[in-house]
Design a protein around this motif. Structure first.
Motif, PDB file in Angstrom:
ATOM      1  N   PRO A 268       0.823  -1.215   0.000  1.00 17.07           N
ATOM      2  CA  PRO A 268       0.000   0.000   0.000  1.00 17.07           C
ATOM      3  C   PRO A 268       0.856   1.264   0.000  1.00 17.07           C
ATOM      4  O   PRO A 268       1.908   1.323   0.661  1.00 17.07           O
ATOM      5  CB  PRO A 268      -0.806  -0.119   1.298  1.00 17.07           C
ATOM      6  N   GLY A 269       0.419   2.260  -0.729  1.00 16.74           N
ATOM      7  CA  GLY A 269       1.135   3.524  -0.756  1.00 16.74           C
ATOM      8  C   GLY A 269       0.722   4.439   0.369  1.00 16.74           C
ATOM      9  O   GLY A 269      -0.290   4.219   1.032  1.00 16.74           O
ATOM     10  N   GLY A 270       1.514   5.465   0.603  1.00 19.90           N
ATOM     11  CA  GLY A 270       1.199   6.453   1.622  1.00 19.90           C
ATOM     12  C   GLY A 270       1.483   6.007   3.040  1.00 19.90           C
ATOM     13  O   GLY A 270       1.138   6.717   3.990  1.00 19.90           O
ATOM     14  N   LYS A 271       2.099   4.854   3.192  1.00 23.84           N
ATOM     15  CA  LYS A 271       2.373   4.332   4.539  1.00 23.84           C
ATOM     16  C   LYS A 271       3.784   4.648   5.017  1.00 23.84           C
ATOM     17  O   LYS A 271       4.072   4.602   6.205  1.00 23.84           O
ATOM     18  CB  LYS A 271       2.171   2.808   4.561  1.00 23.84           C
ATOM     19  N   GLN A 272       4.676   4.935   4.058  1.00 31.26           N
ATOM     20  CA  GLN A 272       6.073   5.176   4.399  1.00 31.26           C
ATOM     21  C   GLN A 272       6.523   6.525   3.858  1.00 31.26           C
ATOM     22  O   GLN A 272       5.846   7.148   3.033  1.00 31.26           O
ATOM     23  CB  GLN A 272       6.963   4.079   3.803  1.00 31.26           C
ATOM     24  N   GLY A 273       7.702   6.955   4.328  1.00 31.21           N
ATOM     25  CA  GLY A 273       8.301   8.171   3.804  1.00 31.21           C
ATOM     26  C   GLY A 273       9.149   7.854   2.583  1.00 31.21           C
ATOM     27  O   GLY A 273       8.969   6.806   1.938  1.00 31.21           O
ATOM     28  N   PHE A 274      10.104   8.744   2.290  1.00 28.07           N
ATOM     29  CA  PHE A 274      10.915   8.591   1.083  1.00 28.07           C
ATOM     30  C   PHE A 274      12.374   8.907   1.379  1.00 28.07           C
ATOM     31  O   PHE A 274      12.697   9.585   2.362  1.00 28.07           O
ATOM     32  CB  PHE A 274      10.407   9.518  -0.022  1.00 28.07           C
ATOM     33  N   THR A 275      13.224   8.420   0.510  1.00 31.23           N
ATOM     34  CA  THR A 275      14.633   8.799   0.525  1.00 31.23           C
ATOM     35  C   THR A 275      15.059   9.089  -0.902  1.00 31.23           C
ATOM     36  O   THR A 275      14.586   8.440  -1.842  1.00 31.23           O
ATOM     37  CB  THR A 275      15.525   7.704   1.127  1.00 31.23           C
TER      38      THR A 275
END
Length: 337
Positions: A268-275
């Motif tokens: 699922p998207g929107g559950k984690q941040g980014f690098t």
């Protein structure tokens, strides 16, 4: 009156408009003799230039004392537009008058609009659409959904228009055809400002992308380059296409954004941040939904020439994507100097 007689009347009349009474008589006389009856979709109203009154129904109509009276229910036409439709096209002024009076073109059985092919498009046409290649792929569909949420005008290249219509309805203008055909490609690019390529292979197989202002490429090149052994052999063709796509884009002269993502995951998207750290694409992973979202976010940050960055899921929360991408673009520009 037979269909042959009707043809003779039409041919001999030239551009002279037929009288309204003659029109009704000709239509009724010919209706029983045609092998395929008139098909008028509910959503496709025909318009009378004389009265400018639109009407649409799955019935054949006649005018009596100024009123519209349904005569007979009709069934779907065969593959080609019937002779009856050609008669009505002549009487109503043809496809051009349909466009002038705001009525869409007739639809054939497969839902394809019958329209005159135009090679020359107006120079000042509004280019506000986003074209998504591979629109029926999983990544393509996720990008399309993100664009719909953004309330963007969407065009999509698909293999099956009927399936695309069932999936997205009128939110997406789906087009099926051979992208190596310059005429089809020109038609697909009409009104397109930006192209989003969610998969490899499109850019290396098409010709000119004239008048396109921005191309966004979702690239898995870093992931493919990091494979070894059997996995490397399995992904060799995809890697080759990704390399060709990036090469073609860099030499196109069109402002481009290449988004090199980590391995795409069905999470699922929107559950984690980014690098966005260097090397994160080859070693990290990213949700497919998040990757599609990043592609759409890149619409609002058009580079002057080219912009390449890496992204994977990480710990950084992004609240303003336009500012985030502008910062990354400035950083990339400084590294090139």
């Amino acid at each position: 009156m037979c269909s042959l007689c009707i043809k003779c009347v039409i041919l001999s009349s030239g551009k002279k408009r037929l009288e309204e009474g003659d029109t009704a008589n000709m239509v009724l006389a010919c209706a029983s003799m045609l092998s395929s009856t008139l098909f008028v979709q509910k959503s496709v109203p025909l318009t009378s230039p004389s009265s400018r009154t639109a009407f649409g129904s799955p019935f054949l109509f006649s005018r009596e004392n100024g009123s519209v009276v349904p005569l007979v229910a009709v069934c779907h036409a065969k593959k080609k537009i019937s002779f009856m439709d050609q008669i009505l096209d002549y009487i109503e002024g043809g496809p051009k008058l349909r466009k002038w009076y705001g009525a869409p073109d007739l639809l054939e059985k497969d839902g394809t609009a019958t329209e005159e092919e135009e090679d020359d498009y107006p120079e000042d046409e509004i280019r506000d659409a986003v074209l998504v290649t591979d629109g029926d792929s999983e990544m393509g569909q996720m990008v399309i959904l993100s664009l719909i949420v953004k309330k963007t005008r969407v065009k999509a290249l698909v293999k099956d228009k009927k399936v695309a219509l069932e999936a997205f309805g009128s939110y997406v203008e789906s087009m099926a055809g051979d992208t190596s055909d310059n005429r089809f490609l020109k038609k697909a690019l009409r009104g397109v400002r930006t192209i989003i390529c969610p998969n490899e292979g499109f850019l290396s197989s098409v010709g000119s992308l004239q008048k396109v202002e921005h191309v966004i490429l979702l690239s898995q090149l870093s992931v493919f380059s990091g494979k070894s052994g059997i996995q490397s052999m399995m992904k060799s063709n995809a890697k080759k296409l990704a390399e060709q796509d990036e090469s073609v884009l860099k030499s196109s002269g069109i402002p481009y954004t290449i988004i090199r993502t980590g391995a795409l995951q069905d999470t699922p998207g929107g559950k984690q941040g980014f690098t966005f750290d260097e090397g994160c694409a080859s070693s990290g992973s990213i949700s497919k939904e998040d990757a599609a979202f990043v592609c759409v976010a890149a619409l609002d940050c058009v580079p002057q020439k080219g912009f390449i960055f890496e992204v994977a899921n990480g710990d950084n929360q992004v609240s303003d994507w336009k500012e985030c991408l502008a910062t990354l673009m400035e950083k990339a520009s400084q590294q090139l100097q």
